[in-house]
Design a protein around this motif. Structure first.
Motif, short mmCIF file in Angstrom:
data_model
loop_
_atom_site.label_atom_id
_atom_site.label_comp_id
_atom_site.label_asym_id
_atom_site.label_seq_id
_atom_site.Cartn_x
_atom_site.Cartn_y
_atom_site.Cartn_z
N ARG A 48 39.51 -52.07 53.30
CA ARG A 48 39.00 -51.11 52.32
C ARG A 48 37.69 -51.63 51.76
O ARG A 48 37.63 -52.73 51.25
N TRP A 80 34.68 -51.13 48.95
CA TRP A 80 34.48 -50.49 47.64
C TRP A 80 33.03 -50.01 47.57
O TRP A 80 32.11 -50.80 47.73
N GLY A 130 37.88 -41.46 54.19
CA GLY A 130 37.58 -42.27 55.36
C GLY A 130 36.92 -41.49 56.47
O GLY A 130 36.88 -41.94 57.62
N ASP A 184 45.54 -44.57 57.24
CA ASP A 184 45.12 -44.85 55.88
C ASP A 184 43.83 -45.64 55.92
O ASP A 184 43.83 -46.85 55.79
N CYS A 185 42.71 -44.94 56.16
CA CYS A 185 41.45 -45.66 56.33
C CYS A 185 40.45 -45.31 55.24
O CYS A 185 39.27 -45.57 55.37
N ASP A 213 38.33 -45.32 51.72
CA ASP A 213 37.75 -46.39 50.91
C ASP A 213 37.92 -46.09 49.42
O ASP A 213 38.40 -45.03 49.04
N VAL A 214 37.47 -47.04 48.61
CA VAL A 214 37.51 -46.87 47.17
C VAL A 214 36.10 -46.51 46.69
O VAL A 214 35.13 -47.10 47.17
N THR A 242 44.95 -40.09 47.30
CA THR A 242 43.54 -40.36 47.57
C THR A 242 42.76 -40.42 46.26
O THR A 242 41.86 -41.25 46.10
N ARG A 267 42.23 -43.63 44.33
CA ARG A 267 41.21 -44.58 44.77
C ARG A 267 39.83 -44.26 44.21
O ARG A 267 38.85 -44.87 44.61
#
Lengths: 178, 159
Positions: free
Chosen positions: A15, A17, A40, A51-52, A54-55, A120, A123
């Protein structure tokens, strides 16, 4: 090196950021950009079931810019569930109450409504100013490009620079400046 | 059975009622409750499921195309090239890869995809094809075109 390891890609599902500066950005336009990173969809390995995502950390959400007279015209609907519980809040009222809410709702609406959406959204971090808690800021390693240029305000340019800027003409002496 | 009218003879559906129902029950075997045990309810649900299956055969292909497009767009954004100009450049360089192969390369062999993007960009540059959408919103890193040593190959006529 074995044949399988030749094309091994390290940290593929890590992940990242990202930080996004909302200053002078259209929230509904930037919601589409933020959504892409949250889900993602900016990675070639994207699949709705993996589950790809990002934050994303949004800063300066107090300084978003709505189009035209949307501050006065756009209404946010809420219903308490009881009879007569409907309420319509104008965008400027909502922004005064919670400066992070408009961008949050914009991102939420940009995504398709499924079971994954609320996870989601977890995040996404939104801050109304530039100060972000240290434990969040230390993870950030990437910046999302803004979709619009942030214009410089005339009263923020140093006065000397304004004076030295080439002029087309001087105002006549009897001209009254408003 | 004796049929006095010919109309009733038409309605009879043969002696193999058990097997006809069994065929439906086999398809409803994984359902829950009365949907799998009562014939009249099972047959309705099986028919509906078969209709869904028929429609889904088209939708599955469309879903895959959407997924490939998402992946190719994502990979193109990393290399500052739009999907349109990638396709245009590859076509002009006579590299006839479809969306499935391109997305597979983007996913499993990102370096190969990077080279393809570089080839497309170089070819468009040689042809003087300008796509302003590429420069409007730079999203990734610029490709290093000096490493693309394909000028001669790209310049020759392709048939």
């Amino acid at each position: 090196m074995s044949a399988a390891k030749r094309v091994q890609q390290w940290a593929t599902f890590a992940r990242t950021w990202h930080i996004f500066d909302c200053k002078w950005q259209d929230p509904y336009e930037s919601a589409n950009i933020i959504k892409k990173y949250l889900m993602g969809q900016h990675k070639p390995i994207y699949h709705p079931l993996n589950d790809c995502g990002d934050v994303v950390v949004c800063i300066n959400s107090r300084e978003i810019a709505l189009r035209g007279d949307e501050w006065r015209k756009r209404a946010y609907f809420h219903h308490t569930g009881y009879p007569g519980g409907a309420s319509w809040t104008l965008a400027w009222e909502l922004h005064n109450k919670d400066p992070t809410m408009i961008i949050k709702k914009a991102v939420y609406r940009a995504m398709k409504g499924n079971l994954q959406r609320r996870h989601t959204m977890q995040r996404l971090f939104i801050y109304h100013e530039e100060n972000v808690p240290e434990d969040i800021m230390k993870n950030v390693s990437s910046q999302i490009r803004q979709s619009r240029l942030v214009p410089t305000r005339l009263d923020h340019i140093p006065e000397e620079e304004v004076k030295q800027y080439p002029k087309v003409m001087d105002y006549p002496k009897d001209y009254v400046l408003k | 059975m004796v049929f006095l009218t010919i109309a009733n003879l038409v309605r009879v559906r043969g002696p193999d009622e058990f097997w006809r129902k069994r065929r439906i029950f086999r398809l409803a075997a994984h359902y829950i409750g009365r949907r799998r045990n009562c014939y009249s309810i099972a047959v309705r649900n099986v028919h509906r499921a078969l209709v869904y299956a028929t429609k889904a055969r088209k939708l599955k292909k469309q879903d895959m195309i959407d997924l490939w497009n998402t992946r190719i767009t994502a990979a193109c954004e990393q290399h500052n090239i739009t999907q349109f100009s990638l396709k245009e450049g590859l076509d002009r360089a006579n590299i006839m890869l479809d969306r499935k192969s391109l997305s597979d390369l983007a996913c499993w062999e990102p370096r190969t995809f990077e080279c393809l993007a570089a080839v497309a960009k170089e070819k468009l540059q040689l042809d003087g094809f300008v796509n302003y959408a590429d420069k409007k919103l730079p999203t990734g890193t610029e490709l290093n075109l000096r490493d693309v040593m394909l000028e001669h190959w790209l310049k020759e006529e392709k048939h």
